[in-house]
Design a protein around this motif. Structure first.
Motif, PDB file in Angstrom:
ATOM      1  N   GLN A  85       0.841  -1.188   0.000  1.00  0.00           N
ATOM      2  CA  GLN A  85       0.000   0.000   0.000  1.00  0.00           C
ATOM      3  C   GLN A  85       0.876   1.237   0.000  1.00  0.00           C
ATOM      4  OE1 GLN A  85      -3.636  -1.212   2.698  1.00  0.00           O
ATOM      5  NE2 GLN A  85      -3.224   0.966   2.805  1.00  0.00           N
ATOM      6  N   SER A  87      -0.471   4.473   0.850  1.00  0.00           N
ATOM      7  CA  SER A  87      -1.025   5.595   1.595  1.00  0.00           C
ATOM      8  C   SER A  87      -1.273   5.195   3.035  1.00  0.00           C
ATOM      9  CB  SER A  87      -2.313   6.079   0.935  1.00  0.00           C
ATOM     10  OG  SER A  87      -3.143   4.985   0.663  1.00  0.00           O
ATOM     11  N   GLY A  88      -1.508   6.221   3.838  1.00  0.00           N
ATOM     12  CA  GLY A  88      -1.776   5.973   5.244  1.00  0.00           C
ATOM     13  C   GLY A  88      -0.510   5.845   6.076  1.00  0.00           C
ATOM     14  N   PHE A  91      -0.129   7.515   9.648  1.00  0.00           N
ATOM     15  CA  PHE A  91      -0.761   7.000  10.865  1.00  0.00           C
ATOM     16  C   PHE A  91       0.239   6.181  11.671  1.00  0.00           C
ATOM     17  CE2 PHE A  91      -4.501   7.420   8.032  1.00  0.00           C
ATOM     18  CZ  PHE A  91      -5.291   8.220   8.844  1.00  0.00           C
TER      19      PHE A  91
ATOM     20  N   ARG B  80      -7.741  12.877  -1.705  1.00  0.00           N
ATOM     21  CA  ARG B  80      -6.434  12.291  -1.384  1.00  0.00           C
ATOM     22  C   ARG B  80      -5.319  13.065  -2.063  1.00  0.00           C
ATOM     23  NH1 ARG B  80      -6.570   6.532  -3.233  1.00  0.00           N
ATOM     24  NH2 ARG B  80      -4.641   6.397  -2.073  1.00  0.00           N
ATOM     25  N   ASN B 214     -10.708   8.402   8.005  1.00  0.00           N
ATOM     26  CA  ASN B 214      -9.372   7.806   8.088  1.00  0.00           C
ATOM     27  C   ASN B 214      -9.233   6.681   7.070  1.00  0.00           C
ATOM     28  OD1 ASN B 214      -8.708   9.486  10.188  1.00  0.00           O
ATOM     29  ND2 ASN B 214      -8.966   7.947  11.790  1.00  0.00           N
ATOM     30  N   ALA B 215     -10.290   5.875   6.944  1.00  0.00           N
ATOM     31  CA  ALA B 215     -10.247   4.768   5.981  1.00  0.00           C
ATOM     32  C   ALA B 215     -10.238   5.301   4.555  1.00  0.00           C
ATOM     33  CB  ALA B 215     -11.444   3.840   6.201  1.00  0.00           C
ATOM     34  N   VAL B 217      -8.811   7.914   3.260  1.00  0.00           N
ATOM     35  CA  VAL B 217      -7.515   8.360   2.745  1.00  0.00           C
ATOM     36  C   VAL B 217      -6.615   7.187   2.361  1.00  0.00           C
ATOM     37  CG1 VAL B 217      -7.565  10.519   4.057  1.00  0.00           C
ATOM     38  CG2 VAL B 217      -6.351   8.558   4.992  1.00  0.00           C
ATOM     39  N   LEU B 218      -6.993   5.972   2.750  1.00  0.00           N
ATOM     40  CA  LEU B 218      -6.175   4.808   2.405  1.00  0.00           C
ATOM     41  C   LEU B 218      -6.426   4.337   0.982  1.00  0.00           C
ATOM     42  CD1 LEU B 218      -6.812   2.786   5.662  1.00  0.00           C
ATOM     43  CD2 LEU B 218      -4.900   4.322   5.179  1.00  0.00           C
ATOM     44  N   GLY B 219      -7.456   4.875   0.338  1.00  0.00           N
ATOM     45  CA  GLY B 219      -7.800   4.413  -1.002  1.00  0.00           C
ATOM     46  C   GLY B 219      -9.092   3.618  -0.963  1.00  0.00           C
TER      47      GLY B 219
END
Lengths: 261, 334
Positions: A85, A87-88, A91, B80, B214-215, B217-219
Motif C-alpha cells: 500500500q 497511503s496511510g 498513521f 487524497r 481515516n479509511a 484516505v487509504l484508497g
C-alpha cells in the motif's frame, strides 16, 4: 465461514475481465488463485470484498450474497490484505490496527473497551506491541505488511481475502506472514504469484487464465507441468519433493521477450 | 492540547476585539463581555465599540477561519491530494461569479442578502458542474475531480474577469475586487447566525464520520476492505463541504490559503487521525483568521486591507515553511 463464487462475470473499463467464474472455499480452508498477470485474480477478489461490483453472478459468504448486504456488514465478516500500500503512512501502528474496528463502531465512532482489548490482543499476536506508537513511514516493508495484517485481524474476520500480500517481501517475511495466516484457522482466499508458495499453503488452487477458471483442486493434482506451461506460456517442469511440487521454469522455445498474448 | 486550543481561540478573540482605532484594554473587553452575558450593559461607549462594532466581526472571523480550514482539510482527504482546497474544486470561483453578476448588474432584489445568496448559488452551481463532469457511473474519481475542478475554476475566474472588465461602474469594480479578495468588514450580529449553525452542523457530521474518513484516505479498495463505502462517503463529504464553503464565502468573500494550509499545520501537530486533526484544524483556522483580520484592520489604518491579502502574505511563507519541514512526510504519503 465458507465462500462460494457463483458464475461471476465482471468488466473493467468496458472490457470483460471475468467470464462466469465459479469455485468454492469450504469453511477453514486456504484457497489460492493462481494465474498470469491480467488473468483476473485481483478483480475477482475485489468482487469478494465489495470493491468491484460483478456484472453477473453472485458472491456468497456463508450463503449470503455480499452485494445484497452493506459495506459495513461486509467489513465485519471479511478482512482484506492487499499488496503493498502507498497511503496511510502518516498513521501510527496502533491507529492503523484500530482502523480494523471501523465497521464495528457505533454511531459516535467511539472505540469501546472491548475494541481496545481486541487491538491490543492483535498487536500482541502479530508481534507489534513494541511498535504501537511508531508511524508506518518509519517501518520496513515487511513490518508494514504485518501491521496491515493486524488491521485485518482486528476486524475479527471469518473470511480473509489476500491479494498478493507477499509481493514485495523477502523470503523470510513471506513465510512468516503465510505461517501466521495459516495458523489462524479461518477461511482464506488468496491470490499468490509464487507457485511454490501456492502449492505449500493451499488446500485447493483455482487456476485462472484470461478471466476463466481452467482448473481447480488440490495443488499437487492441478499444478502439473503441462498445465503451468500452457497457462503461463513457459516451459515448466515439476518435481515432487517431500510431497510438495517444486517448479522449474525456462522460456518457451522460440518465444521472444515481450511477445504479447 | 484540547483546552489549550480552546483557550487560544478565546484569548485571540478577546485581545483582537481590543485592537483598533480606539484601543480597549483586555480587562475592559472582558468586563463588557461579562456584563452582556449576565444581562447588563457596562460603559455605553465601550459597549458600543466592543459589543456592537468589533465582537461580531471578530467572531465571524473565527467562524469563517475554522470553517474554511476544516473544509480544506476535508477536501484534501476526499480527493487524497495534499494541495487540494475548496478553491481547487471551483467552489470559491463559482461563488465569485454569482456575487459579481449581482454587483455588476446592480440588482438589489433581495436587499442585503442578495450578494450572499448569489454567492452561495454560484458555489452550488460550480460544484454541481464539476461533480457532473468528474463522476463516472455515480463514482467520483479523486484525480478526475481535481483536474475538472482546476479547469472549471479557471473558467469561472475568466467569467469574473470578463464581468469586471466590461463594467464601467467604478464603484462596483471596487466592491468586486474587495469581495474577491475577501473581507469581514461591516459584520453585524445577524450575519453570524447562519454561518455558526452551518459550522456546528458540519463539525457534528464530520466527527461522527472521522474514522471512516481515516479509511477513505487509504484508497477505495482498502476502505472497502474495512467496511467503508468510499463512493457514498465521498458524496456526503462533498455535499457538506459545498454547504460549508458556500455559506462562508457568501458572507466573507474569497479568502484564500486558510483552507490550503491550516489542515497541514494540524497534521504536523497531532498526526493524520481525523478525530484529533479536524478539531485542531478548526481551532487553528479560527486563530489564524482572527489575527489576519487584525492585521487587515491596522496595517494601513484608517483604511483597510482585504483580509485575503493578509492571509496570502502570512499564509504562503507559512505554507512553504511547513512544506520544508513536512515535505518528507508528504512524499512518503503520496
Amino acid at each position: 465461514m465458507s465462500l462460494a463464487v457463483e458464475d461471476v462475470s465482471a468488466s473493467l473499463g468496458g472490457k470483460q475481465v471475468l467470464h462466469n467464474v465459479s469455485f468454492t472455499v469450504p469453511d477453514g480452508h486456504f484457497g489460492v488463485l493462481v494465474g498470469p498477470n491480467g488473468s483476473g485474480k485481483s478483480t475477482l477478489l475485489r468482487t469478494v470484498f465489495r470493491a468491484a461490483r460483478p456484472s453477473g453472478g453472485r458472491v456468497l459468504v456463508d450463503g449470503e450474497d455480499v452485494w445484497l448486504s452493506t459495506a459495513r456488514d461486509a467489513g465485519r465478516r471479511t478482512g482484506v490484505l492487499l499488496q503493498e500500500q502507498h497511503s496511510g503512512f502518516e498513521f501510527t501502528v496502533e491507529e492503523t490496527v484500530a482502523q480494523g474496528r471501523t465497521a464495528h463502531l457505533g454511531r459516535f465512532d467511539r472505540l469501546t473497551k472491548q475494541d481496545d482489548e481486541i487491538v491490543a490482543e492483535v498487536c500482541e499476536r502479530t508481534g507489534l506491541a513494541a511498535f504501537a506508537d511508531r508511524r508506518l513511514a518509519e517501518l520496513s516493508g515487511g513490518e508494514r505488511q504485518r501491521v496491515f495484517l493486524a488491521r485485518a485481524l482486528a476486524q475479527r474476520p471469518r473470511l480473509l481475502v489476500l491479494d498478493e500480500p507477499t509481493n514485495h517481501l523477502d523470503i523470510r517475511h513471506q513465510l512468516d506472514l503465510l505461517e501466521l495466516i495459516r495458523d489462524l484457522g479461518i477461511t482464506v482466499v488468496a491470490a499468490l504469484h509464487g507457485l511454490d508458495m501456492a502449492a505449500a499453503y493451499a488446500d485447493a488452487v483455482v487456476v485462472l487464465d484470461a478471466g476463466r477458471v481452467v482448473a481447480s483442486g488440490p495443488p499437487a493434482e492441478v499444478l502439473t507441468g503441462d498445465l503451468v506451461s500452457e497457462v503461463f506460456e513457459v516451459e515448466c517442469t515439476v518435481d515432487v519433493v517431500a510431497g510438495l511440487p517444486r517448479f522449474g521454469f525456462r522460456p518457451r522455445a522460440g518465444a521472444s521477450p515481450g511477445r504479447g498474448r | 492540547m484540547r483546552t489549550g486550543l480552546v483557550l487560544a481561540v478565546v484569548v485571540s478573540v478577546v485581545v483582537a476585539v481590543g485592537i483598533g482605532p480606539v484601543t480597549v484594554p483586555v480587562a475592559d473587553v472582558a468586563g463588557v463581555l461579562v456584563e452582556r452575558l449576565t444581562g447588563g450593559i457596562a460603559h455605553p461607549g465601550t459597549d458600543l465599540i466592543v459589543w456592537r462594532l468589533r465582537l461580531p466581526r471578530v467572531l465571524l472571523g473565527a467562524v469563517v477561519g475554522a470553517g474554511l480550514a476544516v473544509a480544506g482539510a476535508v477536501v484534501q482527504s476526499v480527493v487524497r491530494n495534499p494541495v487540494a482546497d475548496p478553491h481547487l474544486l471551483g467552489l470559491s470561483s463559482g461563488a465569485s461569479v454569482g456575487a459579481v453578476l449581482v454587483l455588476t448588474s446592480g440588482t438589489t432584489l433581495l436587499g442585503l442578502v442578495t450578494v450572499p445568496l448569489a454567492a452561495f448559488a454560484g458555489a452550488t452551481f460550480a460544484i454541481v458542474v464539476v461533480l457532473a463532469m468528474a463522476q463516472q457511473r455515480g463514482r467520483v474519481q479523486p484525480l478526475r475531480l481535481v483536474l475538472v475542478g482546476v479547469a472549471c475554476a479557471h473558467l469561472f475566474s475568466g467569467v469574473t474577469s470578463f464581468l469586471l472588465a466590461s463594467t464601467n461602474d467604478t464603484a462596483a469594480q471596487q466592491q468586486i475586487i474587495f469581495w474577491m479578495l475577501g473581507g469581514l468588514s461591516g459584520t453585524q450580529w445577524n450575519t453570524l447566525l447562519v454561518p455558526v449553525l452551518v459550522l456546528a452542523f458540519a463539525m457534528l457530521v464530520l466527527m461522527t464520520r472521522s474514522r471512516r474518513m481515516n479509511a477513505l484516505v487509504l484508497g477505495d479498495d482498502a476502505a472497502a476492505g474495512l467496511g467503508v463505502d468510499a463512493a457514498r462517503l465521498r458524496w456526503q463529504l462533498l455535499v457538506l463541504t459545498t454547504l460549508l464553503t458556500g455559506t462562508l464565502v457568501a458572507v466573507s468573500g474569497g479568502i484564500g490559503f486558510v483552507g490550503l494550509i491550516i489542515g497541514h499545520l494540524a497534521r504536523m501537530l497531532v498526526g493524520a487521525d481525523h478525530r484529533r486533526m479536524l478539531p485542531v484544524t478548526a481551532a487553528l483556522g479560527a486563530c489564524f483568521l482572527v489575527w489576519a483580520d487584525v492585521l487587515a484592520r491596522i496595517v494601513i489604518a484608517p483604511a483597510e486591507l482585504p483580509v485575503g491579502v493578509v492571509t496570502a502574505f502570512l499564509g504562503v511563507p507559512l505554507f512553504l515553511l511547513v512544506m520544508r519541514r513536512a515535505g518528507h512526510r508528504l512524499e512518503t504519503a503520496s
